[in-house]
Motif scaffolding. Structure first.
Motif, PDB file in Angstrom:
ATOM      1  N   ASN A 173      42.401  19.526  34.493  1.00  0.00           N
ATOM      2  CA  ASN A 173      41.811  20.617  34.964  1.00  0.00           C
ATOM      3  C   ASN A 173      40.125  20.501  34.474  1.00  0.00           C
ATOM      4  N   TYR A 174      39.311  20.531  35.541  1.00  0.00           N
ATOM      5  CA  TYR A 174      37.833  20.203  35.408  1.00  0.00           C
ATOM      6  C   TYR A 174      37.096  21.504  35.467  1.00  0.00           C
ATOM      7  N   ASP A 175      37.720  22.750  35.544  1.00  0.00           N
ATOM      8  CA  ASP A 175      36.992  23.984  35.496  1.00  0.00           C
ATOM      9  C   ASP A 175      36.468  24.241  34.145  1.00  0.00           C
ATOM     10  N   ALA A 177      34.962  26.893  33.028  1.00  0.00           N
ATOM     11  CA  ALA A 177      35.395  28.118  32.155  1.00  0.00           C
ATOM     12  C   ALA A 177      36.598  28.037  31.353  1.00  0.00           C
ATOM     13  N   ASN A 178      37.448  27.135  31.865  1.00  0.00           N
ATOM     14  CA  ASN A 178      38.745  27.211  30.990  1.00  0.00           C
ATOM     15  C   ASN A 178      39.287  25.701  30.864  1.00  0.00           C
ATOM     16  N   SER A 179      38.712  24.609  31.063  1.00  0.00           N
ATOM     17  CA  SER A 179      39.442  23.410  30.884  1.00  0.00           C
ATOM     18  C   SER A 179      39.324  23.107  29.460  1.00  0.00           C
ATOM     19  N   ALA A 184      36.131  18.562  30.353  1.00  0.00           N
ATOM     20  CA  ALA A 184      34.767  19.420  30.485  1.00  0.00           C
ATOM     21  C   ALA A 184      33.635  18.432  29.972  1.00  0.00           C
ATOM     22  N   ARG A 187      33.218  16.123  32.936  1.00  0.00           N
ATOM     23  CA  ARG A 187      32.440  16.796  34.081  1.00  0.00           C
ATOM     24  C   ARG A 187      30.929  17.038  33.958  1.00  0.00           C
ATOM     25  N   PHE A 306      35.882  16.004  40.930  1.00  0.00           N
ATOM     26  CA  PHE A 306      34.343  16.150  41.192  1.00  0.00           C
ATOM     27  C   PHE A 306      33.469  15.135  41.334  1.00  0.00           C
TER      28      PHE A 306
END
Length: 311
Positions: A173-175, A177-179, A184, A187, A306
Motif C-alpha cells: 500500500n503506497y497511500d 495517508a495510511n501506508s 511511504a 514513494r 506510482f
C-alpha cells in the motif's frame, strides 16, 4: 505437501496472499483454490462453512484480514476487531468441520506487548500491555493464535501460526495517508526525485530501529512449514536484524536514485524505539530469510505502481 494437494489461499489478492500464490505456482502446485471477496464473503459463516465442505481443501493459508496503518487501526477499532475475529473464526472452525488437518494462520508482530525485551521471543506473548493504537487488531490476531492452539489440543489438528515482522514488496500500500514506513519512504523519495527537490523530509529523529522482511521470504516461510509437516506452534518470521530509520532512508534514496539530502523533522513522533523479532525458533528447524534489504527494496521499486501512474 504433494504437488496435487488441494490448497486454499484466503486473501490471495493481498500482499502476503499473492506472494504465497506466486511461491506455490513457481514450485508446480496447480490445484490451488482462490476466491475474491465478491465470490466468497469471509464474514458470512454459512457461506464459508459451505465452501469448505464442498471443496474439501487439504491445506489452508489464512492470509485474509482487515489491515491498515495506525490511523485506520485507531479510528475503526470496532471494525478491526470484529472483522478479523469473524474471518479467522469462520475459517478455522470451518476447517475443523470440513476435516482440514493443515492450516497456516498469519498474524502480526503487534501481538506482542508494547514494551517487550529485545529481540522479541514467541514466549513473550501475553506478558504485558499491548500498544493502544492497534490493540483491537492485535487482540483479534492473538485470538487466532489461540484458536489454532486450542483446535490442535482438542481435536489433533495441525494448525500453525506465523508472526511476521514489517513486510514490504509487490502489492504493498503506497497511500501516504495510511501506508507503512518503507512504502511511504519509497514513494516520497521517488516523488522528490521527480520534482528535483533538494531534500527528503522524514518524520522523527531517524534513530528508531526496525526490521523489514521481503514478502516473498514470508511466503517461503509459510510454505516451508506446510511442506515440512510442522504440526503446531507459533513462529516469528523475520530477518533477525534491524536498521535505523536513517539507514533505511539512505538505502531507499540509493535505490531510487535521489541525490538530495535527508532532513528529519524531530517535531514528529518516533514511535517505539525498537521492535526486533527473535527468529531462532524457525531458524532451528531449517528456514531463514534470503532477500537482503537493498535487494528487496530494488525489487519492490521496480514494480511500484506510482512509477507509472503518477502521484
Amino acid at each position: 505437501m504433494q504437488l496435487d494437494a488441494k490448497i486454499y489461499i484466503a486473501g490471495h489478492r493481498g500482499m502476503v496472499g499473492s506472494a504465497i500464490l506466486r511461491n506455490l505456482e513457481a514450485k508446480g502446485y496447480s490445484n490451488i483454490l482462490t476466491r475474491t471477496s465478491q465470490e466468497l464473503d469471509l464474514l458470512d459463516q454459512n457461506l464459508v462453512f459451505s465452501f469448505l465442505q464442498e471443496e474439501q481443501p487439504d491445506y489452508i493459508f489464512l492470509a485474509a484480514a482487515k489491515v491498515g496503518g495506525i490511523y485506520a487501526n485507531n479510528t475503526y477499532r470496532a471494525d478491526f476487531i470484529y472483522q478479523n475475529l469473524a474471518i479467522e473464526s469462520n475459517l478455522i472452525h470451518g476447517a475443523h468441520l470440513a476435516g482440514v488437518k493443515r492450516l497456516c494462520f498469519l498474524g502480526s508482530s503487534c501481538i506482542y506487548p508494547r514494551d517487550c525485551p529485545q529481540p522479541i521471543k514467541e514466549e513473550y506473548l501475553l506478558t504485558g500491555p499491548l500498544e493502544q493504537t492497534n490493540e483491537p487488531y492485535a487482540i483479534a490476531k492473538i485470538a487466532g493464535i489461540k484458536l489454532c492452539e486450542s483446535y490442535n489440543q482438542q481435536y489433533g489438528h495441525q494448525f500453525v501460526a506465523v508472526m511476521p515482522t514489517n513486510l514490504y514488496g509487490p502489492n504493498d500500500n503506497y497511500d501516504l495517508a495510511n501506508s507503512h514506513v518503507l512504502p511511504a519512504l519509497l514513494r516520497k523519495a521517488h516523488e522528490a526525485k521527480e520534482r528535483g527537490d533538494a531534500d527528503l523530509v522524514i518524520w522523527g529523529t531517524g534513530t528508531p530501529k526496525r526490521e523489514f522482511l521481503y514478502v516473498d521470504d514470508m511466503a517461503a516461510a509459510c510454505v516451508f512449514l506446510m511442506e515440512n509437516d510442522i504440526n503446531e506452534g507459533l513462529f516469528n518470521v523475520g530477518t533477525g536484524t534491524d536498521v535505523t530509520i536513517r539507514e533505511l532512508a539512505e538505502t531507499v534514496m540509493e535505490v531510487v536514485g535521489f541525490k538530495g539530502g535527508v532532513v528529519f523533522d524531530a517535531t514528529k513522533p518516533d514511535g517505539t524505539p525498537r521492535k526486533l523479532l527473535d527468529v531462532s525458533r524457525l531458524k532451528d528447524i531449517g528456514w531463514q530469510s534470503k532477500v537482503s534489504l537493498k535487494e528487496g527494496i530494488a525489487l519492490t521499486y521496480t514494480e511500484a505502481p506510482f512509477r507509472n501512474q503518477g502521484v
